[in-house]
Design a protein around this motif. Sequence first.
Motif, short mmCIF file in Angstrom:
data_model
loop_
_atom_site.label_atom_id
_atom_site.label_comp_id
_atom_site.label_asym_id
_atom_site.label_seq_id
_atom_site.Cartn_x
_atom_site.Cartn_y
_atom_site.Cartn_z
N ALA A 1 14.51 3.25 -5.34
CA ALA A 1 15.67 2.40 -5.10
C ALA A 1 15.80 2.05 -3.63
CB ALA A 1 16.95 3.08 -5.60
N SER A 2 15.61 3.05 -2.76
CA SER A 2 15.71 2.82 -1.32
C SER A 2 14.58 1.91 -0.83
CB SER A 2 15.69 4.15 -0.58
OG SER A 2 15.73 3.97 0.82
N ASN A 3 13.36 2.17 -1.30
CA ASN A 3 12.22 1.36 -0.87
C ASN A 3 12.32 -0.07 -1.38
OD1 ASN A 3 10.89 3.40 0.56
ND2 ASN A 3 9.86 4.17 -1.27
N CYS A 4 12.78 -0.22 -2.62
CA CYS A 4 12.90 -1.56 -3.19
C CYS A 4 13.95 -2.38 -2.45
CB CYS A 4 13.23 -1.46 -4.67
SG CYS A 4 13.15 -3.03 -5.55
N GLU A 5 15.06 -1.74 -2.11
CA GLU A 5 16.10 -2.43 -1.35
C GLU A 5 15.59 -2.85 0.01
OE1 GLU A 5 19.08 -3.12 1.52
OE2 GLU A 5 17.90 -1.26 1.52
N ALA A 6 14.80 -1.97 0.65
CA ALA A 6 14.26 -2.31 1.96
C ALA A 6 13.27 -3.47 1.86
CB ALA A 6 13.58 -1.09 2.57
N PHE B 1 0.86 -1.18 0.00
CA PHE B 1 0.00 0.00 0.00
C PHE B 1 0.90 1.24 0.00
CE2 PHE B 1 -2.95 3.08 2.08
CZ PHE B 1 -3.97 3.02 1.15
N HIS B 2 0.78 2.03 -1.06
CA HIS B 2 1.64 3.17 -1.43
C HIS B 2 2.88 2.65 -2.16
CE1 HIS B 2 0.07 5.17 2.52
NE2 HIS B 2 -0.82 5.29 1.54
N THR B 3 3.30 3.39 -3.16
CA THR B 3 4.52 3.05 -3.89
C THR B 3 5.68 3.94 -3.49
OG1 THR B 3 4.30 4.57 -5.77
CG2 THR B 3 3.06 2.51 -5.87
N GLY B 4 5.40 5.09 -2.91
CA GLY B 4 6.44 6.07 -2.65
C GLY B 4 6.75 6.88 -3.90
N LEU B 5 7.52 7.93 -3.71
CA LEU B 5 7.95 8.77 -4.82
C LEU B 5 8.91 7.99 -5.74
CD1 LEU B 5 8.71 11.80 -2.54
CD2 LEU B 5 6.99 11.88 -4.35
N ARG B 6 8.98 8.39 -6.98
CA ARG B 6 9.91 7.72 -7.92
C ARG B 6 11.35 7.82 -7.41
NH1 ARG B 6 9.42 9.89 -13.76
NH2 ARG B 6 10.89 8.18 -14.12
N ARG B 7 11.72 8.98 -6.88
CA ARG B 7 13.11 9.14 -6.43
C ARG B 7 13.42 8.32 -5.19
NH1 ARG B 7 10.99 14.34 -5.02
NH2 ARG B 7 11.06 14.77 -2.78
N CYS C 1 1.61 7.04 -5.39
CA CYS C 1 1.70 6.08 -6.51
C CYS C 1 2.72 6.49 -7.56
CB CYS C 1 0.33 5.89 -7.15
SG CYS C 1 -0.36 7.38 -7.90
N GLY C 2 3.61 7.42 -7.26
CA GLY C 2 4.57 7.90 -8.26
C GLY C 2 5.46 6.83 -8.82
N ALA C 3 5.84 5.85 -7.99
CA ALA C 3 6.75 4.78 -8.44
C ALA C 3 5.99 3.53 -8.88
CB ALA C 3 7.74 4.43 -7.34
N MET C 4 4.70 3.69 -9.20
CA MET C 4 3.89 2.53 -9.58
C MET C 4 4.54 1.70 -10.68
SD MET C 4 1.05 0.73 -9.52
CE MET C 4 -0.11 1.73 -8.57
N ASN C 5 4.94 2.35 -11.76
CA ASN C 5 5.46 1.59 -12.90
C ASN C 5 6.82 0.98 -12.63
OD1 ASN C 5 3.16 1.98 -14.51
ND2 ASN C 5 3.86 4.04 -15.07
N LEU D 1 5.60 -9.69 -5.15
CA LEU D 1 4.43 -8.84 -4.95
C LEU D 1 3.34 -9.22 -5.94
CD1 LEU D 1 5.92 -5.25 -4.43
CD2 LEU D 1 4.68 -6.62 -2.73
N ARG D 2 2.09 -9.24 -5.45
CA ARG D 2 0.97 -9.56 -6.33
C ARG D 2 -0.04 -8.42 -6.44
NH1 ARG D 2 4.15 -12.40 -7.70
NH2 ARG D 2 4.16 -14.68 -7.95
N TRP D 3 -0.03 -7.50 -5.47
CA TRP D 3 -0.97 -6.38 -5.50
C TRP D 3 -0.25 -5.10 -5.10
CZ3 TRP D 3 -5.56 -7.41 -7.56
CH2 TRP D 3 -6.01 -8.74 -7.51
N ILE D 4 -0.57 -4.00 -5.79
CA ILE D 4 -0.05 -2.68 -5.44
C ILE D 4 -1.24 -1.73 -5.39
CG2 ILE D 4 1.49 -0.80 -6.08
CD1 ILE D 4 3.22 -2.85 -7.56
#
Length: 250
Positions: A52-57, A43-49, A80-84, A67-70
Motif C-alpha cells: 500500500a505504501s509503495n503503490c501510493e508512492a 525492479f523489486h516489488t517489496g514485501l506484501r505488507r 517479489c512478495g507483492a508481485m501479484n 507499469l509494463r514490466w516487473i
Amino acid sequence: METRIDEIADGIYRLSTYVPDIAPPAGFTFNQFLVLGDEPLMFHTGLRRMFASNCEALARILPPAKLRWIAFGHFESDECGAMNEWLAAAPQATPAHGQTGCMVSLEDFSTRAPRILADGEVIELGGGKRVRFIDTPHTPHGWDAGVLFEETTGTLMCGDLFTQLGDGPALTANDVVGPAIAAEDMFRYSSLNPAMGTTIRSLACLAPRMLALMHGPSFEGDGASALRALADDYDRRVSDEVAEMLRAAA
C-alpha cells in the motif's frame, strides 16, 4: 509506514521504506526502483505488507496501471512478495526473470505468465531506456539470482549486493564497500562459493556509474572499483572458510 521517493538518475526513481525495528538501532531500508520509458519497469516489488505504501508512492510518479514490466533479483519476499498485488494494479504488466527463477518459482507463484530472460537479454523500454538481464547464480544468494543494468544511465540494479544497515541518504559518493562488509559480517547472508568473486568482477566490466542498492543508499561514482573491492572481500571469505575446513579436518 512511509515510502520516500528520489530520482537517482535520469528517469530512474528510488522508492525507499525505512524499518527501524530491523537490525536496531541502525535499522534497515527496503528499496524498489522505477525505470521510466514507453514501457515503465519496476525492479523489486517489496514485501506484501509494504504494498500500500509503495503503490501510493509510485502513484505520485505515474499511475500504477501504466507499469509494463516487473522484475526482481531473486525469489524472496522483499524482492517479489507483492508481485501479484502489483500485477492486479497493473493489468498490462509482465513479470520478467531468468530461466531458473521462472522455472522453479515464478511460473507457479505469479498470477500472470512471466517472460523468461536469457543471460544478457535486453528489454527495450523506449524513451531511451534499455535494461539488460545478467545471471548471477548464488551471488549473493539464490541459484536464480540476477541483476539488471540500465545501459543509458549506467545504472546497475544490484539487488542484495552491497547490503548495508541504516537510513542514509538516497544517493552517496561515499564508501559502500566497508558498510557492505560490516553487514555481511552481521547477517552472513551470502552463499559463499568459489565463483562469487569472478561473478562480481564480471559486473565490473559494465563500468556502472550508479549502483542501485536494495538495502542502503544508491552509489554514484566508480562502480567498477567498488565491485572489484567487494569481489576481493568475498574471495577472502571463501579462502578463510576453506582454510578453516582444512584445519578442522587435519
